[in-house]
Write a protein that holds these residues in place. Structure first.
Motif, PDB file in Angstrom:
ATOM      1  N   ARG A 155      -4.485  -6.424  -4.402  1.00 52.74           N
ATOM      2  CA  ARG A 155      -4.477  -4.888  -4.906  1.00 52.74           C
ATOM      3  C   ARG A 155      -6.281  -5.171  -4.897  1.00 52.74           C
ATOM      4  O   ARG A 155      -6.878  -6.181  -5.059  1.00 52.74           O
ATOM      5  CB  ARG A 155      -3.597  -4.726  -6.245  1.00 52.74           C
ATOM      6  CG  ARG A 155      -4.539  -5.914  -7.156  1.00 52.74           C
ATOM      7  CD  ARG A 155      -3.630  -6.425  -8.501  1.00 52.74           C
ATOM      8  NE  ARG A 155      -3.358  -4.663  -9.537  1.00 52.74           N
ATOM      9  CZ  ARG A 155      -3.437  -4.362 -10.167  1.00 52.74           C
ATOM     10  NH1 ARG A 155      -4.385  -4.843 -10.265  1.00 52.74           N
ATOM     11  NH2 ARG A 155      -3.091  -2.743 -10.706  1.00 52.74           N
ATOM     12  N   GLU A 156      -7.203  -3.665  -5.579  1.00 52.63           N
ATOM     13  CA  GLU A 156      -8.314  -3.628  -5.558  1.00 52.63           C
ATOM     14  C   GLU A 156      -7.817  -2.509  -7.005  1.00 52.63           C
ATOM     15  O   GLU A 156      -7.332  -1.457  -7.086  1.00 52.63           O
ATOM     16  CB  GLU A 156      -8.667  -2.889  -4.842  1.00 52.63           C
ATOM     17  CG  GLU A 156     -10.094  -2.634  -4.851  1.00 52.63           C
ATOM     18  CD  GLU A 156     -11.320  -3.373  -4.984  1.00 52.63           C
ATOM     19  OE1 GLU A 156     -10.589  -4.599  -4.935  1.00 52.63           O
ATOM     20  OE2 GLU A 156     -12.013  -3.221  -5.192  1.00 52.63           O
ATOM     21  N   ASP A 157      -8.727  -3.186  -8.103  1.00 56.53           N
ATOM     22  CA  ASP A 157      -8.830  -1.773  -9.602  1.00 56.53           C
ATOM     23  C   ASP A 157     -10.874  -1.395  -9.490  1.00 56.53           C
ATOM     24  O   ASP A 157     -11.052  -3.045  -9.477  1.00 56.53           O
ATOM     25  CB  ASP A 157      -8.067  -2.753 -10.414  1.00 56.53           C
ATOM     26  CG  ASP A 157      -8.237  -2.060 -11.628  1.00 56.53           C
ATOM     27  OD1 ASP A 157      -9.209  -1.161 -11.757  1.00 56.53           O
ATOM     28  OD2 ASP A 157      -7.824  -2.150 -12.545  1.00 56.53           O
TER      29      ASP A 157
ATOM     30  N   ILE B   5      -7.498   3.080  -8.669  1.00 52.83           N
ATOM     31  CA  ILE B   5      -6.582   1.399  -8.391  1.00 52.83           C
ATOM     32  C   ILE B   5      -5.750   2.118  -7.232  1.00 52.83           C
ATOM     33  O   ILE B   5      -5.003   2.931  -6.765  1.00 52.83           O
ATOM     34  CB  ILE B   5      -5.448   1.610  -9.428  1.00 52.83           C
ATOM     35  CG1 ILE B   5      -6.389   1.255 -10.747  1.00 52.83           C
ATOM     36  CG2 ILE B   5      -5.310   0.353  -9.877  1.00 52.83           C
ATOM     37  CD1 ILE B   5      -5.810   1.230 -11.881  1.00 52.83           C
ATOM     38  N   TRP B   6      -5.936   0.894  -5.773  1.00 55.97           N
ATOM     39  CA  TRP B   6      -5.354   0.578  -5.198  1.00 55.97           C
ATOM     40  C   TRP B   6      -4.299  -0.839  -4.683  1.00 55.97           C
ATOM     41  O   TRP B   6      -4.639  -1.868  -5.440  1.00 55.97           O
ATOM     42  CB  TRP B   6      -5.847   0.496  -3.428  1.00 55.97           C
ATOM     43  CG  TRP B   6      -6.450   2.156  -3.210  1.00 55.97           C
ATOM     44  CD1 TRP B   6      -6.259   2.437  -4.175  1.00 55.97           C
ATOM     45  CD2 TRP B   6      -6.938   2.191  -1.901  1.00 55.97           C
ATOM     46  NE1 TRP B   6      -7.259   3.836  -3.267  1.00 55.97           N
ATOM     47  CE2 TRP B   6      -6.905   3.106  -1.633  1.00 55.97           C
ATOM     48  CE3 TRP B   6      -6.713   1.595  -0.395  1.00 55.97           C
ATOM     49  CZ2 TRP B   6      -7.503   4.053  -1.046  1.00 55.97           C
ATOM     50  CZ3 TRP B   6      -7.211   2.128   0.607  1.00 55.97           C
ATOM     51  CH2 TRP B   6      -7.775   3.062   0.258  1.00 55.97           C
ATOM     52  N   GLU B   7      -2.523  -0.456  -5.438  1.00 53.61           N
ATOM     53  CA  GLU B   7      -2.063  -1.810  -5.586  1.00 53.61           C
ATOM     54  C   GLU B   7      -1.049  -2.184  -4.439  1.00 53.61           C
ATOM     55  O   GLU B   7      -0.893  -0.864  -3.824  1.00 53.61           O
ATOM     56  CB  GLU B   7      -1.833  -1.828  -7.064  1.00 53.61           C
ATOM     57  CG  GLU B   7      -1.161  -0.237  -7.692  1.00 53.61           C
ATOM     58  CD  GLU B   7      -0.787  -0.768  -9.191  1.00 53.61           C
ATOM     59  OE1 GLU B   7      -1.819  -0.965  -9.831  1.00 53.61           O
ATOM     60  OE2 GLU B   7      -0.865   0.561  -9.549  1.00 53.61           O
ATOM     61  N   ASN B   8       0.342  -2.623  -5.168  1.00 55.14           N
ATOM     62  CA  ASN B   8       1.110  -3.039  -3.643  1.00 55.14           C
ATOM     63  C   ASN B   8       0.811  -2.708  -2.023  1.00 55.14           C
ATOM     64  O   ASN B   8       1.703  -2.546  -1.247  1.00 55.14           O
ATOM     65  CB  ASN B   8       2.093  -2.362  -4.586  1.00 55.14           C
ATOM     66  CG  ASN B   8       2.804  -2.626  -5.014  1.00 55.14           C
ATOM     67  OD1 ASN B   8       2.451  -3.863  -6.143  1.00 55.14           O
ATOM     68  ND2 ASN B   8       2.964  -1.666  -6.147  1.00 55.14           N
TER      69      ASN B   8
ATOM     70  N   TYR C 153      -0.108   1.528   0.644  1.00 54.91           N
ATOM     71  CA  TYR C 153      -0.564   1.143  -0.887  1.00 54.91           C
ATOM     72  C   TYR C 153       0.085   2.161  -1.558  1.00 54.91           C
ATOM     73  O   TYR C 153       0.063   3.055  -1.430  1.00 54.91           O
ATOM     74  CB  TYR C 153      -1.946   0.889  -1.086  1.00 54.91           C
ATOM     75  CG  TYR C 153      -2.475   2.296  -0.590  1.00 54.91           C
ATOM     76  CD1 TYR C 153      -2.882   3.237   0.447  1.00 54.91           C
ATOM     77  CD2 TYR C 153      -3.093   3.146  -1.614  1.00 54.91           C
ATOM     78  CE1 TYR C 153      -3.218   4.202   1.299  1.00 54.91           C
ATOM     79  CE2 TYR C 153      -3.992   4.095  -1.488  1.00 54.91           C
ATOM     80  CZ  TYR C 153      -3.926   4.346  -0.338  1.00 54.91           C
ATOM     81  OH  TYR C 153      -4.384   6.020  -0.270  1.00 54.91           O
TER      82      TYR C 153
ATOM     83  N   THR D  91       1.736   7.789  -9.413  1.00 55.39           N
ATOM     84  CA  THR D  91       1.434   7.110  -8.845  1.00 55.39           C
ATOM     85  C   THR D  91       2.188   7.795  -7.387  1.00 55.39           C
ATOM     86  O   THR D  91       3.018   8.836  -7.426  1.00 55.39           O
ATOM     87  CB  THR D  91       2.368   6.418  -8.682  1.00 55.39           C
ATOM     88  OG1 THR D  91       2.508   5.248  -9.739  1.00 55.39           O
ATOM     89  CG2 THR D  91       2.316   5.320  -7.682  1.00 55.39           C
TER      90      THR D  91
ATOM     91  N   LYS E 296      -1.780 -12.904 -10.692  1.00 56.69           N
ATOM     92  CA  LYS E 296      -2.812 -12.727 -11.491  1.00 56.69           C
ATOM     93  C   LYS E 296      -4.064 -13.082  -9.882  1.00 56.69           C
ATOM     94  O   LYS E 296      -4.572 -13.702 -10.111  1.00 56.69           O
ATOM     95  CB  LYS E 296      -3.348 -12.945 -12.777  1.00 56.69           C
ATOM     96  CG  LYS E 296      -2.305 -11.763 -13.564  1.00 56.69           C
ATOM     97  CD  LYS E 296      -3.186 -10.327 -13.771  1.00 56.69           C
ATOM     98  CE  LYS E 296      -2.350 -10.111 -14.765  1.00 56.69           C
ATOM     99  NZ  LYS E 296      -2.136  -8.079 -14.905  1.00 56.69           N
TER     100      LYS E 296
ATOM    101  N   ASN F  85      -1.270   4.439  -5.015  1.00 55.58           N
ATOM    102  CA  ASN F  85      -2.672   4.837  -5.726  1.00 55.58           C
ATOM    103  C   ASN F  85      -3.137   5.829  -7.023  1.00 55.58           C
ATOM    104  O   ASN F  85      -1.446   6.180  -7.048  1.00 55.58           O
ATOM    105  CB  ASN F  85      -2.850   5.875  -4.825  1.00 55.58           C
ATOM    106  CG  ASN F  85      -3.960   6.281  -5.279  1.00 55.58           C
ATOM    107  OD1 ASN F  85      -5.183   7.454  -5.034  1.00 55.58           O
ATOM    108  ND2 ASN F  85      -5.398   5.644  -6.197  1.00 55.58           N
TER     109      ASN F  85
ATOM    110  N   TYR G 118     -10.396  -6.096  -1.258  1.00 59.72           N
ATOM    111  CA  TYR G 118      -9.313  -6.312  -2.007  1.00 59.72           C
ATOM    112  C   TYR G 118      -8.882  -7.899  -2.506  1.00 59.72           C
ATOM    113  O   TYR G 118      -9.946  -8.584  -1.669  1.00 59.72           O
ATOM    114  CB  TYR G 118      -7.372  -5.875  -1.356  1.00 59.72           C
ATOM    115  CG  TYR G 118      -7.712  -6.669  -0.054  1.00 59.72           C
ATOM    116  CD1 TYR G 118      -8.968  -6.978   0.841  1.00 59.72           C
ATOM    117  CD2 TYR G 118      -6.500  -8.001   0.046  1.00 59.72           C
ATOM    118  CE1 TYR G 118      -7.687  -7.827   2.446  1.00 59.72           C
ATOM    119  CE2 TYR G 118      -6.008  -8.492   0.790  1.00 59.72           C
ATOM    120  CZ  TYR G 118      -7.072  -8.814   2.252  1.00 59.72           C
ATOM    121  OH  TYR G 118      -6.620 -10.046   2.739  1.00 59.72           O
TER     122      TYR G 118
END
Lengths: 359, 137
Positions: free
Chosen positions: A181-183, A202-205, A227, A247, A2, A229, A157
């Motif tokens: 990531r960005e939330d 949310i953009w993750e991984n 990424y 996703t 995290k 989404n 990010y």
């Protein structure tokens, strides 16, 4: 792992100014005003004449003069913690957000050796050529990088970034590899402009890389990022038709070539985002000629996808009237050819001018 | 274009007279060989070591010093504004830190004379035995 609290910790560490650390303060600012000269808006959205100069933060010019869309300031605090370790925090306030200051960046940087530096924290996503210094307008030719290219709703990010720097013969080769990531709890562009409802984006991984090749007057850059989404509209997860789940994966790639030769400046970039089995293509070309401290320029930028199609033709001048400040004047003509509800802000012609500085 | 020559030539002569030769200086014990490309690498943050492999610490003159503009244009091939734009891109993206700036030729000379890793530049007329000249432009 995290990273959520890391930016806060870094910002606190920098500002607490531990007795041993030398804290450097630098900054940038832009004061830019302008208005739409003419435009047709988008009647089906109830939108009047509008020039959308900055998509992510919804920087909008209308028919009355305004100084909000492109004006901003940034303060960077950098604490040298010695032995290759630095902590950096950047406080940014933008007119489009009523100048509310927020810690846009905060990261720790550790110099492994002459070639590699590791960074951890919150930074700007280095997608397009100008993405990671988008707010530092003094560093580029125009009032802003082409709005048609810089349309993505996520621009920061939190994660890890490895920077490298090598010399291969005549070529300076540099770049970075990053993941994170960005939330974004309430995404401004999606919430205020496109959905008119609270949107959590949310953009993750996120995994990406950039490599640049520089030699004398030539600068080449390659960029790639992938990424996943997820999106919540009014708290409800969006199910993507392309995947049948909540996703979807996006893949971004781009190429940029810049030439600075004998007072001629030629700038270009070409980018593609693959998303939902379709392509969102953008490109920009711009040219300028330096005459002493004056640089007149022209630019053309284009966005092309299914439904959303628009371009901007710009002409303007940069005047370096001071050793750390530049005056800019720019005229933009937007042609919005969107169809099937894909229009963004309609056609518009706008004039903007202002001063960029660094200190 | 005759009128243009008449207008521009005197300006060139004036600026020609005003432009003094710039000497790039290092500590007298430094035996590194330096050409324009290597000096440019050090002053643009693309390299941090001398040809010997030893660490290099570039020192800039403040904007107000005449030799700064001479160095930027003759050696780096850029105007001081272009260099400032270049460094602002690196500084605010966390990719680099510009060379430390000193206020006067005397300060640069003293700093180079006192530090084996230092490299600076001053107007050639101010050179003395406390520093070693590696190139003149």
């Amino acid at each position: 792992m995290k990273f959520g609290y890391l930016p806060v910790l870094v910002a606190a560490a920098v500002l607490s100014g531990t007795a041993s650390a030398e804290v450097n303060i630098s900054g940038f600012a832009s004061v830019v005003g302008g208005k739409v000269l003419s435009g047709n808006g988008v009647p089906e959205f109830g939108l009047g004449p509008t020039f959308l100069a900055n998509y992510p933060i919804v920087g909008v010019y209308e028919e009355d003069w305004t100084f909000k869309p492109d004006s901003k300031y940034g303060l960077q605090f950098s604490a040298d913690l010695t032995e290759g370790l630095t902590a950096t925090a950047q406080l940014v306030g933008r007119g489009a957000d009523d100048y509310d200051p927020a810690f846009e960046w905060a990261y720790l940087s550790y110099e492994l050796n002459e070639h590699w530096t590791l960074q951890a924290g919150k930074k700007r996503l280095p997608l397009y050529y100008y993405s990671d210094f988008f707010d530092v307008s003094y560093a580029y030719l125009w009032i802003r990088p082409a709005a048609d290219n810089y349309t993505w709703q996520i621009f920061n990010y939190t994660g890890i970034n490895a920077l490298f720097n090598y010399q291969l013969g005549e070529w300076a080769v540099s770049g970075n590899i990053y993941t994170g990531r960005e939330d974004d709890g309430k995404n401004k562009l999606l919430s205020d402009y496109f959905f008119r409802a609270p949107v959590r984006e949310i953009w993750e991984n996120i995994v990406g890389g950039v490599v640049s090749f520089n030699r004398d007057w030539l600068d080449l850059r390659l960029t790639y990022m992938t990424y996943e989404n997820r999106r919540f509209i009014d708290g409800q997860p969006r199910i993507w038709s392309s995947t049948g789940t909540d996703t979807r994966r996006g893949k971004f790639m781009g190429f940029s070539a810049n030439v600075d030769y004998n007072n001629w400046v030629l700038l270009s970039e070409l980018n593609r985002l693959e998303l939902d089995n379709s392509d969102l293509d953008t490109y920009m070309v711009s040219g300028g000629y330096r005459i002493g401290s004056w640089t007149p320029f022209v630019a053309y930028a284009d966005f092309d996808s299914t439904g959303e199609v628009h371009n901007t033709t710009s002409v303007g001048v940069r005047w370096d009237f001071h050793s750390s400040a530049a005056f800019k004047l720019q005229y933009d003509s937007v042609n919005d050819k969107g169809y099937d509800g894909g229009q963004v802000a309609g056609d518009s012609k706008a004039i903007t001018f202002g001063v960029d500085l660094v200190f | 274009m005759n009128w243009l020559k008449k207008a521009v030539l005197p300006l060139c002569l004036v600026s020609g007279l005003a432009s003094a030769e710039v000497a790039v200086i290092v500590h007298p014990s430094n035996n590194a060989t330096l050409d324009q490309a290597e000096i440019t690498r050090l002053f643009t943050g693309r390299g941090a070591t001398f040809s010997s492999g030893a660490k290099a610490t570039p020192l800039n003159l403040a904007d107000s010093a005449p030799a700064r503009g001479e160095f930027d244009s003759k050696v780096l091939g850029k105007s001081s504004s272009q260099m400032k734009a270049y460094w602002s891109k690196l500084v605010f993206t966390g990719k680099g830190t510009p060379p430390k700036e000193l206020g006067s030729v005397a300060e640069v000379k003293a700093a180079v004379a006192a530090d084996a890793s230092a490299i600076g530049y001053i107007d050639a007329a101010s050179v003395d035995a406390t520093v070693k000249v590696v190139a003149k432009f």
